[in-house]
Design an enzyme around this catalytic site. Sequence first.
Site, mmCIF file in Angstrom:
data_model
loop_
_atom_site.group_PDB
_atom_site.id
_atom_site.type_symbol
_atom_site.label_atom_id
_atom_site.label_comp_id
_atom_site.label_asym_id
_atom_site.label_seq_id
_atom_site.Cartn_x
_atom_site.Cartn_y
_atom_site.Cartn_z
ATOM 1 N N LYS A 152 4.490 0.468 9.909
ATOM 2 C CA LYS A 152 4.611 1.781 9.258
ATOM 3 C C LYS A 152 4.144 2.890 10.191
ATOM 4 C CE LYS A 152 3.464 0.042 4.784
ATOM 5 N NZ LYS A 152 2.272 -0.027 3.951
ATOM 6 N N GLU A 165 0.866 -1.169 0.000
ATOM 7 C CA GLU A 165 0.000 0.000 0.000
ATOM 8 C C GLU A 165 0.909 1.227 0.000
ATOM 9 O OE1 GLU A 165 -2.825 0.206 3.240
ATOM 10 O OE2 GLU A 165 -3.540 2.160 2.532
ATOM 11 N N ARG A 218 5.105 -13.512 9.180
ATOM 12 C CA ARG A 218 5.745 -12.232 8.938
ATOM 13 C C ARG A 218 7.084 -12.195 9.656
ATOM 14 N NH1 ARG A 218 2.414 -8.315 9.252
ATOM 15 N NH2 ARG A 218 3.811 -6.654 9.817
HETATM 16 P P1 ATP Z 1 2.420 -2.226 8.070
HETATM 17 O O1 ATP Z 1 1.616 -3.075 9.006
HETATM 18 O O2 ATP Z 1 3.784 -1.895 8.534
HETATM 19 O O3 ATP Z 1 1.662 -1.014 7.573
HETATM 20 P P2 ATP Z 1 1.519 -3.662 5.851
HETATM 21 O O4 ATP Z 1 1.451 -5.136 5.914
HETATM 22 O O5 ATP Z 1 0.245 -2.952 6.027
HETATM 23 O O6 ATP Z 1 2.650 -3.161 6.809
HETATM 24 P P3 ATP Z 1 1.684 -3.425 3.036
HETATM 25 O O7 ATP Z 1 2.198 -2.308 2.240
HETATM 26 O O8 ATP Z 1 0.251 -3.734 2.972
HETATM 27 O O9 ATP Z 1 2.147 -3.150 4.509
HETATM 28 O O10 ATP Z 1 2.524 -4.746 2.764
HETATM 29 C C1 ATP Z 1 2.905 -5.183 1.502
HETATM 30 C C2 ATP Z 1 3.273 -6.637 1.577
HETATM 31 O O11 ATP Z 1 4.361 -6.810 2.469
HETATM 32 C C3 ATP Z 1 2.139 -7.480 2.089
HETATM 33 O O12 ATP Z 1 2.026 -8.618 1.260
HETATM 34 C C4 ATP Z 1 2.540 -7.843 3.481
HETATM 35 O O13 ATP Z 1 2.071 -9.090 3.839
HETATM 36 C C5 ATP Z 1 4.066 -7.834 3.392
HETATM 37 N N1 ATP Z 1 4.655 -7.531 4.691
HETATM 38 C C6 ATP Z 1 4.465 -6.422 5.447
HETATM 39 N N2 ATP Z 1 5.119 -6.521 6.608
HETATM 40 C C7 ATP Z 1 5.752 -7.722 6.594
HETATM 41 C C8 ATP Z 1 6.607 -8.420 7.520
HETATM 42 N N3 ATP Z 1 6.936 -7.904 8.704
HETATM 43 N N4 ATP Z 1 7.079 -9.636 7.148
HETATM 44 C C9 ATP Z 1 6.754 -10.163 5.968
HETATM 45 N N5 ATP Z 1 5.970 -9.572 5.063
HETATM 46 C C10 ATP Z 1 5.468 -8.361 5.363
HETATM 47 MG MG MG Z 2 -1.355 -3.650 4.703
#
Ligand code: ATP
Ligand code: MG
Length: 584
Positions: free
Chosen positions: A295, A47, A285
């Site tokens: 984030k 995102e 994760r």
């Molecule tokens: P945050 O919770 O920090 O905002 P998010 O998961 O909402 O992170 P996205 O931009 O939606 O962030 O994530 C993009 C991709 O990265 C998704 O497929 C998500 O599953 C993966 N991802 C995010 N954080 C992790 C992590 N700590 N380990 C593995 N994959 C991750």
């Molecule tokens: Mg997300």
Amino acid sequence: MSNDKKNPAAGNAPSSNFVRAIVDNDLAAGTHKRDGMPEVITRFPPEPNGYLHIGHAKSICLNFGLARDYDGRCHLRFDDTNPEKEDQEYVDTIMDSVKWLGFSWEQGGTEYLHYASDYFGKLYEMAEYLIRTGKAYVDSQSAEEMSKNRGNFGTPGTNSRFRDRPVEESLQIFRDMKAGKYKDGEHVLRAKMSEDAMASPIMTNRDPALYRIRHAHHHRTGDDWCIYPMYDYTHPVSDALEDITHSLCTLEFQDHRPFYDWLVETLADGGFFQRPVPRQYEFARLNLTYVVTSKRKLRQLVDDGVVTGWDDPRMPTIVGLRRRGYTPESIQLFCDRIGVSKADGWIDMGTLEGALRDDLDPKAPRAIAVLRPLKLIVDNFPEGEAHACSSPVHPHHPEWGNRSFPFTRELWIEQEDFMETPAKGYFRFTPPVDGQPGSRVRLKYGYVVECTGYDKDADGKVTAVYVNYFPDSKSGTPGADNYKVKGNITWVSAATALEAEVRLYDRLFLEPQPDAGGKDFKAALNPNALETVTAYLEPGMKDAVADQRFQFERHGYFVADRVDSQPGKPVFNRVTTLKDSWGK
Ligand code: ATP
Ligand code: MG
């Protein structure tokens, strides 16, 4: 793609994991076989609402790595369905970070760069189809009612009183929602997976929302829309439209899988996309100690001025790690070493630093730096003279040649290399005492010297150390070995040393799990995560260019800061120390 594109840092085939086992089975069974199409098509779906962090790197390495190793392709897709939080700035940095990590969404001359917002029209059409077939309805309950009627983990939900409203009525309201006739929150479009879905033990099956009203400007579609599709609806549809075969997400989406499957099957029945439909698989994760990887929390550190920006070298963001001096190869190596599993756990920061050291050791040219300088005066060395000394650029790469630096009367050594009253086993500089001569040590790559005295200021601080040198002891000359000394000390010539700002970075948090259990992560900040010193470096360092990495002997790995370095005037960041000494 051929095998030689495999991660060079890994040295051999990537370690196997359960995802690879699934892919191997699918390839054997031909699960995703289609004419003219690769059988492995993955995607990385960020995102654009912030900067990527080390957790995202795991997902990037997994998705792009599978595509690379199975002759498939990986799409970069921006999941941009939350207009208020998203911005072009984030789109740009995310593309930069993926490329920097060494991956590409280009394949055979086509760029597989997608935006969920490109599908807004199709998503809308599919939503109308779901309404017409009785699989979705407009719910007009208030937010409170809706939340109350969802029930909870142990209690089934209650059907909305709008659940059975006539199809035509739902359709009309939905069109009016799109036309802007309602305010935010007045209506929501919800799915109806089955008659008794509100009683499902899986909360996300209880009539999940598909669309909400948001009168908001979108960074790509402007004011075209005032209804926006929900992530849970957009994601499976985007996957299917892009012919994704294996849709990999983190474990918290496990409960969303039944809806994912229902949606792609239902819409495939409706002729919106071809079979086979994509399949979702969940992996653990990355949780890394001594950092936070959310984030929202990273944004807080930036907004509160705890760090200088998203690219502060203490940040676990990709831009931060890059500025700190991490290499793409070290991050790929780390991701390969930690593997992919189905169980949540914690990875120690030492694993990331270890991968970095393993990557940099064979690559980084050596140099001498004195970080906490103390003047050393060679009394019997003629003033104004300079003797050239040399040492290999890298001990294991003789082909890289030698570097040269002068030995002069005044030198800089480390403050810790002199002790007035030596501790037991201390083999560096110690002064003469009770008629005993001072210690003899070798100035590395230079001469053997003997300590003759020292100066102290009014506060008792040692300000200079005096020595005499032995002219026939120069390293690499015949007879030099006749001098047996236990200490081998690094130094630079005061006459030619480069004075430079060096930033000694350390871990950002003092606790391994700074945000565990919802505690205030800012309470665990390490106040000493940055110490700035004025150091003296061997003269050749003036030519260091931004992003160039070195091993400063005995101190660790350093990089010329990519933001603040000027031609002829580099600023260095400590990437990591030579050994893991943390908490020991
Ligand atoms: P945050 O919770 O920090 O905002 P998010 O998961 O909402 O992170 P996205 O931009 O939606 O962030 O994530 C993009 C991709 O990265 C998704 O497929 C998500 O599953 C993966 N991802 C995010 N954080 C992790 C992590 N700590 N380990 C593995 N994959 C991750
Ligand atoms: Mg997300």
